[in-house]
Design a protein around this motif. Sequence first.
Motif, PDB file in Angstrom:
ATOM      1  N   ILE A   1       0.830  -1.195   0.000  1.00 11.37           N
ATOM      2  CA  ILE A   1       0.000   0.000   0.000  1.00 11.37           C
ATOM      3  C   ILE A   1       0.869   1.252   0.000  1.00 11.37           C
ATOM      4  O   ILE A   1       0.609   2.211  -0.739  1.00 11.37           O
ATOM      5  CB  ILE A   1      -0.957  -0.009   1.203  1.00 11.37           C
ATOM      6  N   LEU A   2       1.891   1.243   0.808  1.00  9.77           N
ATOM      7  CA  LEU A   2       2.749   2.418   0.913  1.00  9.77           C
ATOM      8  C   LEU A   2       3.459   2.692  -0.420  1.00  9.77           C
ATOM      9  O   LEU A   2       3.626   3.857  -0.796  1.00  9.77           O
ATOM     10  CB  LEU A   2       3.772   2.227   2.034  1.00  9.77           C
ATOM     11  N   SER A   3       3.827   1.605  -1.039  1.00 12.04           N
ATOM     12  CA  SER A   3       4.501   1.834  -2.330  1.00 12.04           C
ATOM     13  C   SER A   3       3.537   2.419  -3.340  1.00 12.04           C
ATOM     14  O   SER A   3       3.920   3.246  -4.177  1.00 12.04           O
ATOM     15  CB  SER A   3       5.135   0.537  -2.828  1.00 12.04           C
ATOM     16  N   HIS A   4       2.259   2.013  -3.206  1.00 10.69           N
ATOM     17  CA  HIS A   4       1.244   2.594  -4.094  1.00 10.69           C
ATOM     18  C   HIS A   4       1.059   4.070  -3.823  1.00 10.69           C
ATOM     19  O   HIS A   4       0.625   4.826  -4.704  1.00 10.69           O
ATOM     20  CB  HIS A   4      -0.098   1.875  -3.917  1.00 10.69           C
ATOM     21  N   LEU A   5       1.360   4.493  -2.610  1.00  6.19           N
ATOM     22  CA  LEU A   5       1.179   5.895  -2.266  1.00  6.19           C
ATOM     23  C   LEU A   5       2.207   6.791  -2.945  1.00  6.19           C
ATOM     24  O   LEU A   5       1.996   8.007  -3.012  1.00  6.19           O
ATOM     25  CB  LEU A   5       1.240   6.088  -0.748  1.00  6.19           C
ATOM     26  N   GLY A   6       3.282   6.207  -3.342  1.00  7.14           N
ATOM     27  CA  GLY A   6       4.235   7.004  -4.099  1.00  7.14           C
ATOM     28  C   GLY A   6       5.346   7.575  -3.253  1.00  7.14           C
ATOM     29  O   GLY A   6       5.447   7.325  -2.055  1.00  7.14           O
ATOM     30  N   ALA A   7       6.132   8.372  -3.904  1.00 10.78           N
ATOM     31  CA  ALA A   7       7.328   8.919  -3.238  1.00 10.78           C
ATOM     32  C   ALA A   7       6.961   9.927  -2.171  1.00 10.78           C
ATOM     33  O   ALA A   7       7.657  10.080  -1.172  1.00 10.78           O
ATOM     34  CB  ALA A   7       8.255   9.547  -4.279  1.00 10.78           C
ATOM     35  N   VAL A   8       5.886  10.625  -2.440  1.00 10.56           N
ATOM     36  CA  VAL A   8       5.443  11.605  -1.423  1.00 10.56           C
ATOM     37  C   VAL A   8       4.116  11.116  -0.853  1.00 10.56           C
ATOM     38  O   VAL A   8       3.040  11.517  -1.300  1.00 10.56           O
ATOM     39  CB  VAL A   8       5.296  13.010  -2.024  1.00 10.56           C
ATOM     40  N   PRO A   9       4.191  10.257   0.092  1.00 19.34           N
ATOM     41  CA  PRO A   9       2.954   9.680   0.617  1.00 19.34           C
ATOM     42  C   PRO A   9       2.157  10.742   1.383  1.00 19.34           C
ATOM     43  O   PRO A   9       2.704  11.466   2.211  1.00 19.34           O
ATOM     44  CB  PRO A   9       3.445   8.576   1.549  1.00 19.34           C
TER      45      PRO A   9
ATOM     46  N   GLY B   1      -2.441 -17.859  -1.284  1.00 20.58           N
ATOM     47  CA  GLY B   1      -3.360 -18.706  -2.024  1.00 20.58           C
ATOM     48  C   GLY B   1      -4.642 -18.004  -2.398  1.00 20.58           C
ATOM     49  O   GLY B   1      -5.359 -18.447  -3.277  1.00 20.58           O
ATOM     50  N   SER B   2      -4.976 -16.927  -1.677  1.00 21.41           N
ATOM     51  CA  SER B   2      -6.165 -16.159  -2.069  1.00 21.41           C
ATOM     52  C   SER B   2      -5.763 -14.716  -2.244  1.00 21.41           C
ATOM     53  O   SER B   2      -4.768 -14.260  -1.694  1.00 21.41           O
ATOM     54  CB  SER B   2      -7.258 -16.316  -1.006  1.00 21.41           C
ATOM     55  N   LEU B   3      -6.573 -14.031  -3.026  1.00 17.84           N
ATOM     56  CA  LEU B   3      -6.219 -12.659  -3.337  1.00 17.84           C
ATOM     57  C   LEU B   3      -6.910 -11.698  -2.378  1.00 17.84           C
ATOM     58  O   LEU B   3      -8.013 -11.937  -1.912  1.00 17.84           O
ATOM     59  CB  LEU B   3      -6.614 -12.348  -4.796  1.00 17.84           C
ATOM     60  N   ILE B   4      -6.235 -10.605  -2.159  1.00 16.60           N
ATOM     61  CA  ILE B   4      -6.771  -9.587  -1.237  1.00 16.60           C
ATOM     62  C   ILE B   4      -7.342  -8.438  -2.047  1.00 16.60           C
ATOM     63  O   ILE B   4      -6.671  -7.907  -2.913  1.00 16.60           O
ATOM     64  CB  ILE B   4      -5.648  -9.059  -0.323  1.00 16.60           C
ATOM     65  N   SER B   5      -8.537  -8.022  -1.726  1.00 16.19           N
ATOM     66  CA  SER B   5      -9.158  -6.883  -2.396  1.00 16.19           C
ATOM     67  C   SER B   5      -9.846  -5.984  -1.379  1.00 16.19           C
ATOM     68  O   SER B   5     -10.401  -6.444  -0.383  1.00 16.19           O
ATOM     69  CB  SER B   5     -10.206  -7.370  -3.403  1.00 16.19           C
ATOM     70  N   PHE B   6      -9.802  -4.687  -1.719  1.00 15.50           N
ATOM     71  CA  PHE B   6     -10.542  -3.709  -0.891  1.00 15.50           C
ATOM     72  C   PHE B   6     -11.469  -2.939  -1.800  1.00 15.50           C
ATOM     73  O   PHE B   6     -11.349  -2.973  -3.019  1.00 15.50           O
ATOM     74  CB  PHE B   6      -9.581  -2.731  -0.208  1.00 15.50           C
ATOM     75  N   GLY B   7     -12.365  -2.246  -1.206  1.00 13.87           N
ATOM     76  CA  GLY B   7     -13.276  -1.416  -1.967  1.00 13.87           C
ATOM     77  C   GLY B   7     -13.888  -0.361  -1.071  1.00 13.87           C
ATOM     78  O   GLY B   7     -13.633  -0.333   0.131  1.00 13.87           O
ATOM     79  N   PRO B   8     -14.659   0.535  -1.688  1.00 16.37           N
ATOM     80  CA  PRO B   8     -15.273   1.608  -0.896  1.00 16.37           C
ATOM     81  C   PRO B   8     -16.128   1.067   0.255  1.00 16.37           C
ATOM     82  O   PRO B   8     -16.174   1.623   1.326  1.00 16.37           O
ATOM     83  CB  PRO B   8     -16.103   2.389  -1.894  1.00 16.37           C
ATOM     84  N   ASP B   9     -16.814  -0.042  -0.029  1.00 12.90           N
ATOM     85  CA  ASP B   9     -17.613  -0.648   1.044  1.00 12.90           C
ATOM     86  C   ASP B   9     -16.975  -1.899   1.594  1.00 12.90           C
ATOM     87  O   ASP B   9     -17.592  -2.622   2.380  1.00 12.90           O
ATOM     88  CB  ASP B   9     -19.011  -0.988   0.519  1.00 12.90           C
ATOM     89  N   LYS B  10     -15.778  -2.167   1.128  1.00 13.24           N
ATOM     90  CA  LYS B  10     -15.121  -3.382   1.578  1.00 13.24           C
ATOM     91  C   LYS B  10     -13.786  -3.019   2.202  1.00 13.24           C
ATOM     92  O   LYS B  10     -12.778  -2.812   1.511  1.00 13.24           O
ATOM     93  CB  LYS B  10     -14.912  -4.330   0.382  1.00 13.24           C
ATOM     94  N   HIS B  11     -13.821  -2.885   3.503  1.00 11.97           N
ATOM     95  CA  HIS B  11     -12.592  -2.573   4.191  1.00 11.97           C
ATOM     96  C   HIS B  11     -11.996  -3.792   4.873  1.00 11.97           C
ATOM     97  O   HIS B  11     -11.119  -3.668   5.727  1.00 11.97           O
ATOM     98  CB  HIS B  11     -12.834  -1.451   5.229  1.00 11.97           C
TER      99      HIS B  11
ATOM    100  N   THR C   1      -6.395   5.156  -2.090  1.00 13.63           N
ATOM    101  CA  THR C   1      -5.389   4.205  -2.571  1.00 13.63           C
ATOM    102  C   THR C   1      -5.739   2.770  -2.178  1.00 13.63           C
ATOM    103  O   THR C   1      -5.713   1.855  -3.004  1.00 13.63           O
ATOM    104  CB  THR C   1      -4.009   4.569  -1.991  1.00 13.63           C
ATOM    105  N   VAL C   2      -6.097   2.639  -0.906  1.00  8.48           N
ATOM    106  CA  VAL C   2      -6.399   1.285  -0.433  1.00  8.48           C
ATOM    107  C   VAL C   2      -7.675   0.763  -1.068  1.00  8.48           C
ATOM    108  O   VAL C   2      -7.772  -0.412  -1.452  1.00  8.48           O
ATOM    109  CB  VAL C   2      -6.501   1.265   1.106  1.00  8.48           C
ATOM    110  N   GLU C   3      -8.650   1.678  -1.113  1.00  9.66           N
ATOM    111  CA  GLU C   3      -9.922   1.209  -1.670  1.00  9.66           C
ATOM    112  C   GLU C   3      -9.795   0.803  -3.143  1.00  9.66           C
ATOM    113  O   GLU C   3     -10.638   0.067  -3.683  1.00  9.66           O
ATOM    114  CB  GLU C   3     -10.993   2.290  -1.492  1.00  9.66           C
ATOM    115  N   ASN C   4      -8.741   1.265  -3.754  1.00  8.22           N
ATOM    116  CA  ASN C   4      -8.528   0.877  -5.149  1.00  8.22           C
ATOM    117  C   ASN C   4      -7.666  -0.370  -5.296  1.00  8.22           C
ATOM    118  O   ASN C   4      -7.382  -0.797  -6.407  1.00  8.22           O
ATOM    119  CB  ASN C   4      -7.865   2.040  -5.907  1.00  8.22           C
TER     120      ASN C   4
END
Lengths: 413, 651
Positions: free
Chosen positions: A348-356, A376-386, A364-367
């Motif tokens: 997640i932090l890396s997704h935030l970029g150089a200037v987090p 073995g399973s994938l992790i997903s988040f969403g606006p209503d899925k925290h 960022t997380v919701e995306n």
Amino acid sequence: MMTLSGVALLRAFPLCLILLTPASVRAEELLVGMSAAFTGPSRGLGIELYRGSMAYLEPVNRRGGIHGKKIMIRAYDDGYNPTPAIRNTIKLINDDDVFLLVNYVGTPTVTRVLPLLKNYRQKHIYLFFPFTGAQPQRQPPYSDFVFNLRASYHNETEGLVDHFVRLGRTKIAVFYQADAYGRSGWEGVKDALARHGLKINGEATYRRGTEFSASLKQQVDILKAAGPEGIVSIGSYAACAALIRDARDSGWKVPIANVSFVGSVPMAKLLLQLGKAKGVDYTSNLINSQVVPSYEDMSLPAVKEYRQRMDEYGAKVPHPWGASDYQPDQYSFVSLEGFLNAKLLVQILSHLGAVPAKNRIKETVENLRNSDLGIGSLISFGPDKHQGSDRVYYTTLEDNKFVPLASWEQWRK
Amino acid sequence: MKTSRLFTKTLILIVILFGVIATATSLLFGWTLYRSLTMEYRSKGIAIAKGVADSSAEILLNRDLATVQAAIDQFDEIDGVGYVFVSDAHGEIVAHTFVPAVPKEVLSLIKQSRTSPSTGNAVTTTLKIERLGDFIHIYAPILAGVGGFVHVGMDQSFIRAQIWSTVAKQQGIMFAIFILSIVAAYILVNRISRPLNQLADYTRSLVTHDFAAGLNIPAAIEALPQKSKDEVGRLAESFMDMERTLQKYLKDLEETTASKERIESELKIAHEIQMSMVPKTFPPFPDRREFDIYATLVPAREVGGDFYDFFFIDDQRLCFAIADVSGKGVPASLFMALTKTMFRATGGRQNATPEIILSRLNREICRDNESCMFVTIFCCVVDARTGQVEYSNGGHNLPYVLSDGAVMALPKTGGIALGVTEAADFHAGQLLLKPGDQLILYTDGVTEAMDKDDQLFSERRLETALQGMNGLSSKEVIAKVVKEVQRFSTGAPQSDDITMLVLGYVGPKETAEGTLSVLLRNDLSEFQRLNQIVTEFAERHGLASELVFRVTLVLEEIVTNVILYGCEDGLEHEISVRLSWEDPYIKLEVEDDGRPFNPLEAPPPDTGKPLAERQVGGLGIHLVREMMDELEYRRENDKNLLTLKTKTRES
């Protein structure tokens, strides 16, 4: 490899920074806050969680961190009590100016900290991956400020109940901690049973902070009197171990299922130690649901990585809680969860970029979709899925080890 | 250490007092506290229940029991909260704080509460849970009951513990104060009782204190009035004043006693002097047998104002007087001394007749009579040859004359007491005394002697006493009268000097000298006295022993017969025996007042009577007849008179 003194230096770092280093160096660090049980009967949770996270973070930091920033965990002890947790959180937010909060332990503590997040919403403080499967941080109004990785107790208890019922065990009793955590699990069992048109068949509580040495005979008697065919235990590893001991001592062989918060490895340690001393097998008829895979499951790359990192990390215990009497686990579900927490956090932090920026954390997380942590399973988040994962794993003790439960059939009625 | 009794009493009082106070306050306090705390707790519980109820609505609607649990867990930590739980609209408990399980009493309570309609307000009741205790149970509706109920149980044992601890603290303080009070009381009582004890000891020491040695107040006692300006100090001061006063009184008493003793000893001396002033030896003129004089003076106090005196004016005439000075004691005695001296002086002069004597005496007395004293006096002069008496009276009691058993008062001469006025007149009176007559002079101490009922002896009793005294010597007369007076006035103090002078006229010299008489009782033991007069008579007249023997024998025989036969009624009788010289005879007269009996006709001696009773071997009347020349028996005046004569046969 970071030495103990190195950790101490790390903790004193902010102070040194102010005194010795220019601001630019400070800018190369990303501070995250953690308040957890590092002392008391549940210290194993805080300590192992921390160890697991650090096992992942240290190599990352050695490689330069994320976008050149090292990730540091500022950890405070709350002893698994709400009031210190609140104090610690305020301190982390105001004094330490952490980027975000992570690895909080426990339902009662987290539940009471949630309003603070709302209070500091202008600061965009988010709580990541608290070590609790309770509902408060999964539901409005606080779900906005929290991101969970693990499956919830509702998920766990639902799974356990479903399995029991399918086995023909419809009379389910609940043993739970007399607080929000226990209540949460109890609620989960109740709702799960209600879906099958059933009701809870016997319940007993115990006070938070009960040690393994305490007698839970009263609770055993109460539960026994209800005549359940299975027990769901929502408690601390010390109390759950005590229940198992007293139940088995009274000759009761009913299957007991513990949720993930029950630190399985510490619980097993207690039972095995006692069992060895008394020549009794306390490890039979136990099901421990987990929200992370078994650390014995070598088929999972994350597990392999975890084990490697844990070996590298060694038996370090964060100062000042390295009390002489704490023996760190080599591997445990708790530290695996801490490991996975850190891994996802780094993503997640890396997704935030150089200037987090904090105000971009949420979007960022919701995306984040289909992140693969290697479990073995994938992790997903969403606006209503925290909540990132819904997976519940079932384990049992075999040969003094927690192994994935192969089959429930042995408990078919 | 002796525990002060005062302190013990005080201690008991304090203990009781504190006991009462402690009990009363505990009860009151405990009760009040219980009521207040219960109310407080009730409101607390209501506040919590309502608070949770009001805030839980949304949470419950969110179906977030963990948050509900977190909320009620917070309240569970509050002092006095026993339990909190939430029930939903169906009566199911959705969150609770019970460990290890929900008590069955709670379950039944919920069932009950469901049946009663919800008013929208909190409901308070009490609940007793086995093993957990007593609770004040409050439940408040969530969304008017639609959302369920919040139940709060306030632990009453908390209240009780509070009460007990508070009461215990209060009692602790009470106890501390109690101990302090005891100590204070002890000190205070000691402060009082110690000086009191000191005073008590001091008082006790006073008893044995030698006051003559002077004041000896201990320093501690002396310091008390300064030390304690309270009742104790006052008491100490009074005690010391008392000692000082006692000291002074005793000193005064000592002095008074000393002076009294001095006076008494002086009075004793004065008494002796006064006694020596009146003639005290009797018979005063042993060789003047014409008179049988006897006098007595018994002063009322050590010294008195009565006196009597007699002296021979010349060879034949005897002047005698009896006087009574007004008053008693030292003044009277001094005046008496003066008067007596002047009496002698005036009596010794020429031409001294009683009236002249009194006149002169009066003038002398009146001259220097500043103290206005007076003296009554009776003075007379009697001629020894003739028995002629010339007398004058100065306001005094008139004497009696005893003659042959008859009592007669002398007629008045009309003179007043001496010392009143120089111009007083005195007159003379005449009287002739027969031989055997007696002149009885006395002062009013005799007639005015009082008995214990303040009755006077009076002239009447004196006359009565004198009557029947026939043939008694002057001494005997006086003795009898004095005895009578003293018997009369037994029990009463002597009010006045008792003075009596009896002048008996025996007869002219020859007769007087020759006559002897004696009065006997009808008792054979009286013979000794009989023998005495016979012996004396014989000496006087130089009788031969043969005659003496004869006379003795005869008299004994006669008297014996009189005693044994004439006076055999068992009563006391008087037998008068008289010996006189009637030349050439010796006359024997035996007179008795027994039954008519002539001793000459006595029966022959009774040999039946033991010898001892008969001192004289009964010779018989014939012997008497043999020995006597003349014998005569007469019965006159109720008396037997036997007269015997015998010629003297001089050897």
